[in-house]
Structure formats: structure tokens, C-alpha cells
Design a protein around this motif. Structure first.
Motif, PDB file in Angstrom:
ATOM      1  N   ASP A   1     -18.486  -3.267  30.681  1.00  0.00           N
ATOM      2  CA  ASP A   1     -17.510  -4.437  29.742  1.00  0.00           C
ATOM      3  C   ASP A   1     -17.069  -3.949  28.587  1.00  0.00           C
TER       4      ASP A   1
ATOM      5  N   TYR B   1      -5.654  -9.897  31.910  1.00  0.00           N
ATOM      6  CA  TYR B   1      -6.586  -9.878  31.607  1.00  0.00           C
ATOM      7  C   TYR B   1      -6.182  -8.371  30.083  1.00  0.00           C
TER       8      TYR B   1
ATOM      9  N   LYS C   1      -8.067  -7.975  26.345  1.00  0.00           N
ATOM     10  CA  LYS C   1      -9.475  -8.193  25.367  1.00  0.00           C
ATOM     11  C   LYS C   1      -8.115  -8.231  23.549  1.00  0.00           C
ATOM     12  N   PRO C   2      -9.276  -9.497  23.334  1.00  0.00           N
ATOM     13  CA  PRO C   2     -10.607  -9.977  23.570  1.00  0.00           C
ATOM     14  C   PRO C   2     -10.123 -11.491  23.740  1.00  0.00           C
ATOM     15  N   GLY C   3     -10.937 -11.520  24.590  1.00  0.00           N
ATOM     16  CA  GLY C   3     -10.616 -13.081  26.069  1.00  0.00           C
ATOM     17  C   GLY C   3      -8.896 -13.894  26.551  1.00  0.00           C
ATOM     18  N   ARG C   4      -8.044 -12.960  26.477  1.00  0.00           N
ATOM     19  CA  ARG C   4      -6.365 -13.258  26.136  1.00  0.00           C
ATOM     20  C   ARG C   4      -5.925 -13.174  28.437  1.00  0.00           C
ATOM     21  N   TYR C   5      -5.811 -14.443  28.814  1.00  0.00           N
ATOM     22  CA  TYR C   5      -5.703 -14.695  30.072  1.00  0.00           C
ATOM     23  C   TYR C   5      -4.532 -14.370  30.668  1.00  0.00           C
TER      24      TYR C   5
ATOM     25  N   GLN D   1      -7.575 -18.313  37.226  1.00  0.00           N
ATOM     26  CA  GLN D   1      -8.361 -19.938  36.435  1.00  0.00           C
ATOM     27  C   GLN D   1      -8.988 -20.544  37.376  1.00  0.00           C
TER      28      GLN D   1
ATOM     29  N   GLU E   1     -19.609 -12.163  34.557  1.00  0.00           N
ATOM     30  CA  GLU E   1     -19.423 -12.864  32.958  1.00  0.00           C
ATOM     31  C   GLU E   1     -20.632 -13.543  32.794  1.00  0.00           C
TER      32      GLU E   1
ATOM     33  N   SER F   1      -9.830 -26.717  29.241  1.00  0.00           N
ATOM     34  CA  SER F   1     -10.597 -25.261  29.257  1.00  0.00           C
ATOM     35  C   SER F   1     -12.174 -26.094  29.292  1.00  0.00           C
TER      36      SER F   1
ATOM     37  N   GLU G   1     -13.820 -25.766  26.739  1.00  0.00           N
ATOM     38  CA  GLU G   1     -13.733 -25.073  24.791  1.00  0.00           C
ATOM     39  C   GLU G   1     -13.572 -25.748  23.774  1.00  0.00           C
TER      40      GLU G   1
END
Length: 796
Positions: free
Chosen positions: A132, A178, A180-184, A208, A215, A607, A609
């Protein structure tokens, strides 16, 4: 400049999937000894990012640019076989016959009290963290196929011998990104489905729609599950080495996994980790009963394999999901998802501007790809059953439909044609004490002009007030993803007083009137028009303007009908302030969540979140400039936040406020959302009655925390921890006053809260059951109705 870069990037992305010169390799993968097909074997082109998987019958197809290749087939527990394909013909056949492999690992020294699997998992978690840290970005190509099955004949009595047939098929071709950090971001380039499934429901992607078992948390259902190699996995799961296998001359540990506490939601099954390098290369898992909320799902099985790509990074190569569902043991169906991921580009720079708020975008034209396109992309070979199902479903869809094929007593609309519908018996009647018995009829035109235009007209006639009412609505959506809406509404109807906060439905109101001879509503007549335009100004900002004109008149009680409690008398209908009102309004909303562009519409992505929204509105009425009956300006603000707190628990906070400068007519005041005896609704004041407190200077706060059954599991409370009883806590507060100018024109006396009102309580219910039992009590303003026990449900 950023828009230009994004456009160029998209152009390159699309153009990359044109295959003018192509080599098609087909074949099957079988066991050399038994001849049995090896389902979902891995097919890889040596030295390239291209690959495929065999289907459930062992068949595969591989589509490559013309050339010469070494192609390898591998399957865990078998020796890998490699075949050389020479350039030349457009089509080649290559069958693989794999020999089972045997493994002799060095003897493992087991110390007393030491589980040898623990050391393997510790090393695997360490390798995962190193992976990672090095993995900065990646992009890949994906093909996904979903197959839904239903029994040949639905049976009420449970049987394990039901023969399932294919009821629907979905396929998609996408590109995933993808960084970093966490963009899709997922871009759906093409999709197709059997004729009985609307394209809008086909949102399969390689990003998705799947989970990556490297993970920490796996978002498979509504409960986030601890991954088998999560940083805290050793505190959550029990591991045991069951066997040793090999693949590509690499020894592999087969490790059984299950939660330490069976009452905790998680995975059971097997994971496969390479010896010495400690890479996760395969999972074969099920979710346990604790993760299966309410037992709605009979089973969920997940299989995923990982292959080494650029610089030795192990990435998902495929993903398979198998779901079996039984609804109340009456209706059964299953769903199978097979996804192939390939053509990885790892740690290649992706411009930050490419990642906008669109989490998933279905490109315009994705639904119009022809057969030439689909034969040119890498896919999972259709089985004969799937080919037959495509033809069968398409022929059934084209067959003429009878009246009873279209009609249902359980819906409120009957689709006469694809774009025209009318009312069904469920929505042809209602009752209230003003109109009496009323007959309703609605005519609906929808999805016209490329799914941009909708219109409907609804009429009703009250046999007690002897009036026809009409309500005409038309709306047009503009923009690539219909992000702007122009709407027009002309009406002459009976309105519900304070309908913004009185959410009890027409059926509930009718039934309560029939059997208790009480009404949940008051009414007034209104005639007017509304014209609005609203849409996305920016990806996170929506705004709109509107104009409305209405003439409001009093309504009186005209019926005393009921089926029970005939000795009772309905209360008189509340009067209003009769006037003509012309209003100009402006509103806005901030919402920072990502969104999905499904090919037709854009909508926010849920999502799970934490997120927050914030909005506001101004309504302006003036006698001189707008020829309105009253002068007033109303300012409204609202904020909403949803945040995940502990494990899978979730809390929400809703705050609303409004203040009026001027004289606001009674029917436009804000009524605190109250309830009826023995019933309640979410985001309402449980201990207040409907219409009990109203005003034009209002602040409300509604807080709730859904603990689900997590708190019982965490505290290890006997019985409750495994009972699937859900607990929700709520707290409500309100300030509600009325300005002097509005007071001067009030037709009735009203109740206010000159200092904040508080109430609190909790609800309990079973998972998936639509009704909860609530207990609420006032914390101040205590009178004769300080406590309330009620049933809370969205069906009221």
C-alpha cells in the motif's frame, strides 16, 4: 485548460478501445486426468497486461492485437501450462489440460500454544502495508457480467430442488482509476443487457461494484466488514492452516478463517497466501449469519484472485459474487456477478483534474455499442445457457402484452404504453370531511423526448363539496445528464394545511377517518400556478429561481361519514387567512458528496461515509411590485449531517430555521411536525400533536443515533447480542414564535414556544421489519401528555 486536458484524456481513453486488427483465441481449461472443466481459471498473456478467466464451463476467449504470444493458464493446485500462439490467422484455438500438483513444504515447527497461521498472517499484513505504501495510483480495464436467476416455478413450500433459470443478464465494459488519497473514478464505456432490464439499472463497473480484499474494511452490504488482512484482523479472526498447494511453482498456504466470536459480523471460508513472499493471491469466502441482517439473504459467497502485474504488484484479476435470496420463504432468486480486471497501469501519473465529483460516469452512447464493439473487447465467454436466455428474453419482451400482464392491484399506476399510464384502483378513491367520498383520476406521460419531458394531470371530484379539482404538472430536464429542470404547475385543488410537515399519506388519513372518526389534516382551497427552474450551477452547488401565484380560500366540513364511532363528530376544519399571494423565490444547496452519472441522470452517491449538506431559500412578496395581498420576506436555512460513529452505527443531525419579516398568512406558517396517538414518523416531534405548535420564527433540531445491534454485541449482553434487535436514540429541540405582524392577521389562536422545547426517547425494532416501537417523553413544557408510546413507520 483543465477542461481541455480532461477532454483530451477522455478522447485517448475512448480511442484506446478500437481494435482494427485483432486475434481471437478461444479454448477450454480442463483437468488433465479427469477431463473435468476448471471453472474460473486464470488466463494470462506472458509479459503483457492482457488476461481473461474461464467461465463456469471452463471455456474462455482472449482478444489481442494481432501478433505472436505465449499464453499461460493457471489454477490453484495445478501446474501452469503455457502455449505459444503464432501470428497469422484471425482466430486460434488453444485448449489447456492442467496436471494436479503436489506440494511438500518443509516441516513446520509448532511451539506449544502457538498457532502457525498467526505468523503467516502477521507477515501477510506486513507485506500488504508495504504494498500500500508503494501503490500511488493505478488504472485498469474491466468487463463485468451479472446474471439473475429465478426458479422455473415459484414454490411456497421451501425446496432445495428448485430448478433456476436465467431471468436477466447485464454486461458492461469500463475503465477504473485510483489515486491516493482515496480518489476513485469509473468510466462505463459500454453496457448492454437483456431486453427486460432498463439500461439505467445496469451500473456494473470494475471499481465501485467490487471489493478489494487487500483493504481493511469491505463494504459488501450495509455493515462494513473487517477484511481478512485488515490491520486489526488478528484481534478479530481465528486462522488455521488447512492445506498447502502450489501455483506457478510457488507454494501456497490454504488458511481457514472465521470470526473469533461467531456473534460478530465477518467472513468465513479460506484465504490463500504465498509462502515466503506472503502475498494474498485468492479468497474464497462467505459472510456469516451475524453479517446477514435479518436473514434476508440465504447466502453470499465471494471469490477473488490476485495476479502479479507491473513491478510485482498483486492486483485483483477477477471477482465473483454469488448471492441467493429468499423473501419470506416465498419468492427466491439468485444473482451471480463475474468481473474480469486487466490491462493495469500502475503508478502512472493521473492528473488531479481528472477526478471530479463524478464517481461513476456512463458515457453518452454507452448503450448504443454494436456487436462489432462487443466482439472487439475482452470479455467472459457466454455459456450456451446465457446465449439461449438472451434469445428467450428478447422474444418474450417483443411478444404482445395482455391487460393482465401490465396490471397490478399493488401499484398506483397502470402503464398502458411505455410512456403513458393512468391511475389504478388503489389510487381512485379517498375520503376526508371536506370533500367526503372522492373519486380520483390521473393521466401520466413520462420519459418523452429522450427521457427529458414528463407531464401529468390529476383530477378528483368530491361528492360532499361538489367540486372538481385539477392539478397539472409539466417538467423538462436539460443538460447532458438532465441536471437542470424547468417545471410548471397549474392547479385548482384542495390543499392540505401545513403539508410540508404533515407527511401522513392519503390512505392512512382515509382509514383513520373511517374507523376512528378523526382527521389527521385540515384543508383549504387554492388556485394558482408555480414556475421554477433549478439545477446544478457547480458540481457541489445547486440553485434555482421560481415564481408562484395563488388565491387561497377557506374550506368547511361537509361530511360526517364513518364506518365506526358514528356517535362522534368530526372537528371543524381550521380557517385560514383568505388572500392572493404572489411570490418570487430563490434557493440554493451545497452538497459535497460525489455523484453518479448513469447515462441519463446525475444523482448523489450514497457511499455510507459521513457527509453534510447546507441550503437556504428566500421568499419575497410585495403589494406594490408584485400585486400581492401581503408584504413579507421569509428567510429559510437548513443543514443536514450524517456521520458514521462506532463500527456500523450511524448518527444524523437535521437543523432547520426560518424567520419572516412582515405579515405571513396563517397557511404559510411553519408547523412543527407532530404525530397522532399511537403513531409517529422520523424527524418529527413524537410528543406533539399535528398542528399543535406553529410560527414564523422557527428553529428545529432533530438528532438520532442508530445503534443497530452493535451496542448489544459490544457489551456482550446475553440474548440481545444475537437477537437482531435494533436500538435508536433520538433527541429533538425547537424554538417557535410568531412575529407581531403575522399575529395581527391570525384567524385562530396558536401555541408557541418562547424558549426551547426539548424531548427525547428511543425506539426498538427487528432488522428489516418496517415498524419500530418508540418511547418518548418531554423534558420541559410538561403537561398532561408528557409521555408517548407509539409505532414508527414510513408506511403511515
Amino acid at each position: 485548460m483543465k477542461k481541455i486536458r480532461r477532454a483530451l484524456y477522455l478522447l485517448v481513453l475512448i480511442s484506446g478501445f478500437v481494435y482494427p486488427q485483432q486475434l481471437l483465441v478461444t479454448g477450454a481449461v480442463t483437468d488433465k486426468i479427469s477431463g473435468e472443466p476448471l471453472a474460473f481459471a486464470s488466463i494470462r498473456v506472458v509479459g503483457s497486461p492482457y488476461g481473461a478467466s474461464s467461465n463456469r464451463n471452463g471455456g474462455y476467449e482472449l482478444k489481442l492485437p494481432k501478433g505472436s504470444y505465449y499464453i499461460a493458464a493457471s489454477f490453484l493446485g495445478y501446474h501452469t501450462d503455457t502455449i505459444y500462439i503464432e501470428a497469422g490467422a484471425n482466430k486460434k484455438s488453444a485448449d489447456f489440460h492442467l496436471f494436479p500438483s503436489s506440494v511438500n513444504l518443509p516441516e513446520v515447527t509448532v511451539l506449544p500454544g502457538i498457532n502457525p497461521a498467526i505468523e503467516v498472517i502477521k507477515n501477510a499484513i506486513r507485506v500488504k502495508k508495504e504494498r500500500d505504501a508503494k501503490l500511488q495510483s493505478y488504472q485498469f480495464e474491466a468487463y463485468a457480467k451479472g446474471v439473475a436467476r429465478t426458479p422455473e416455478k415459484q414454490k411456497i413450500k421451501k425446496s432445495s430442488n428448485d430448478k433456476f433459470k436465467i431471468a436477466g443478464i447485464l454486461e458492461s465494459h469500463s475503465k477504473g482509476f485510483y489515486k491516493k488519497p482515496g480518489r476513485y473514478k469509473d468510466v462505463v464505456l459500454a453496457r448492454k443487457e437483456s431486453a427486460n432490464i432498463p439500461p439505467i439499472f445496469n451500473m456494473l463497473t470494475g471499481g465501485q461494484g467490487i471489493q478489494n480484499f487487500y483493504e481493511n474494511r469491505i463494504e459488501l452490504i450495509d455493515v462494513p466488514l473487517t477484511g481478512p488482512l485488515a490491520d486489526d484482523a488478528l484481534d478479530y479472526y481465528y486462522y488455521a492452516i488447512e492445506d498447502t498447494l502450489s501455483i506457478d511453482n510457488i507454494n501456497v498456504f490454504k488458511i481457514a478463517i472465521t470470526p473469533d466470536d461467531p456473534g460478530n459480523p465477518g467472513f468465513t471460508g479460506h484465504i490463500y497466501i504465498t509462502d515466503r513472499s506472503f502475498n494474498l493471491i485468492k479468497v474464497d469466502l462467505n459472510i456469516n449469519r451475524a453479517a446477514n441482517t435479518g436473514g434476508l439473504i440465504d447466502s453470499i459467497s465471494i471469490a477473488q484472485t490476485f495476479s502479479a502485474f507491473d513491478n510485482g504488484f498483486y492486483m485483483p484479476a477477477d471477482y465473483r459474487l454469488f448471492v441467493n435470496v429468499s423473501l419470506m420463504k416465498l419468492a427466491k432468486f439468485s444473482f451471480e456477478l463475474n468481473t474480469l480486471l486487466y490491462n493495469y497501469e500502475i503508478n502512472k501519473n493521473i492528473d488531479d483534474s481528472f477526478f471530479n465529483k463524478a464517481i461513476v460516469t456512463v458515457l453518452p452512447g454507452a448503450d448504443k455499442k454494436d456487436s462489432l464493439y462487443w466482439t472487439g473487447i475482452q470479455s467472459i465467454q457466454n455459456t450456451s445457457e446465457e446465449n439461449i436466455a438472451y434469445a428467450r428474453i428478447d422474444s418474450v419482451k417483443k411478444a404482445p402484452k395482455t391487460f393482465w400482464n401490465k396490471f397490478s392491484f399493488l401499484t398506483n399506476r397502470f402503464n398502458i404504453t411505455e410512456n403513458f399510464a393512468t391511475s389504478t384502483p388503489l389510487s381512485l378513491y379517498h375520503f376526508n370531511r371536506v370533500e367526503g367520498h372522492s373519486l380520483d383520476l390521473g393521466l401520466f406521460l413520462h420519459d418523452l423526448a429522450d427521457s427529458r419531458f414528463n407531464t401529468d394531470i390529476q383530477t378528483d371530484y368530491g361528492f360532499s363539496d361538489k367540486r372538481f379539482k385539477t392539478d397539472f404538472i409539466a417538467g423538462y430536464f436539460a443538460g447532458d445528464y438532465r441536471t437542470y429542470k424547468f417545471s410548471f404547475n397549474a392547479y385548482n385543488k384542495l390543499k392540505t394545511l401545513f403539508d410540508e410537515t404533515n407527511k401522513y399519506n392519503e390512505l392512512t388519513n382515509t382509514l383513520v377517518a373511517w374507523f376512528s372518526k378523526k382527521e389527521l389534516r385540515d384543508y383549504y382551497y387554492s388556485k394558482g400556478i408555480n414556475v421554477n427552474i433549478y439545477g446544478d450551477v457547480f458540481p457541489v452547488v445547486s440553485a434555482g429561481l421560481g415564481f408562484s401565484s395563488s388565491a387561497d380560500k377557506n374550506a368547511i366540513k361537509r361530511s360526517d361519514f364513518s364506518l365506526a364511532n358514528k356517535e362522534r363528530v368530526y372537528k371543524e376544519n381550521s380557517p385560514i387567512y383568505e388572500t392572493n399571494i404572489n411570490v418570487i423565490s430563490a434557493k440554493f444547496n451545497f452538497d459535497f458528496r460525489g455523484y453518479i452519472e448513469d447515462g441519463l441522470y446525475r444523482y448523489k452517491y450514497e457511499s455510507g461515509e459521513s457527509y453534510a449538506t447546507f441550503g437556504g431559500e428566500i421568499d419575497y412578496s410585495a403589494k406594490n411590485t408584485l400585486n400581492s395581498g401581503l408584504d413579507f420576506t421569509t428567510y429559510k436555512l437548513n443543514a443536514f449531517a450524517s456521520f458514521r460513529s462506532f463500527k456500523s452505527t450511524n448518527a444524523t443531525l437535521s437543523i432547520k430555521g426560518e424567520i419572516t419579516d412582515g405579515a405571513l398568512p396563517y397557511q404559510r406558517l411553519y408547523s412543527l411536525p407532530g404525530n397522532i396517538d399511537a403513531a409517529s414518523q422520523l424527524n418529527s416531534f413524537r410528543t406533539l400533536q399535528i398542528y399543535e405548535v406553529v410560527g414564523d420564527r422557527v428553529i428545529t433540531a432533530n438528532f438520532s443515533h442508530e445503534f443497530r445491534d452493535v451496542i448489544f454485541r459490544f457489551l456482550h449482553i446475553p440474548y440481545l447480542k444475537n437477537s437482531e434487535i435494533y436500538l435508536t436514540y433520538f433527541f429533538n429541540a425547537a424554538y417557535c414564535e410568531t412575529g407581531n405582524k403575522s399575529k395581527e392577521i391570525l384567524p385562530v389562536a396558536i401555541k408557541s414556544f418562547s424558549h426551547p422545547f426539548y424531548e427525547t426517547g428511543f425506539s426498538v425494532g427487528r432488522a428489516l421489519f418496517p415498524i419500530q416501537l418508540e418511547f418518548a417523553w418531554k423534558l420541559n413544557y410538561r403537561d398532561g401528555n408528557n409521555y408517548r408510546v407509539s409505532l414508527n413507520s414510513a408506511i403511515f
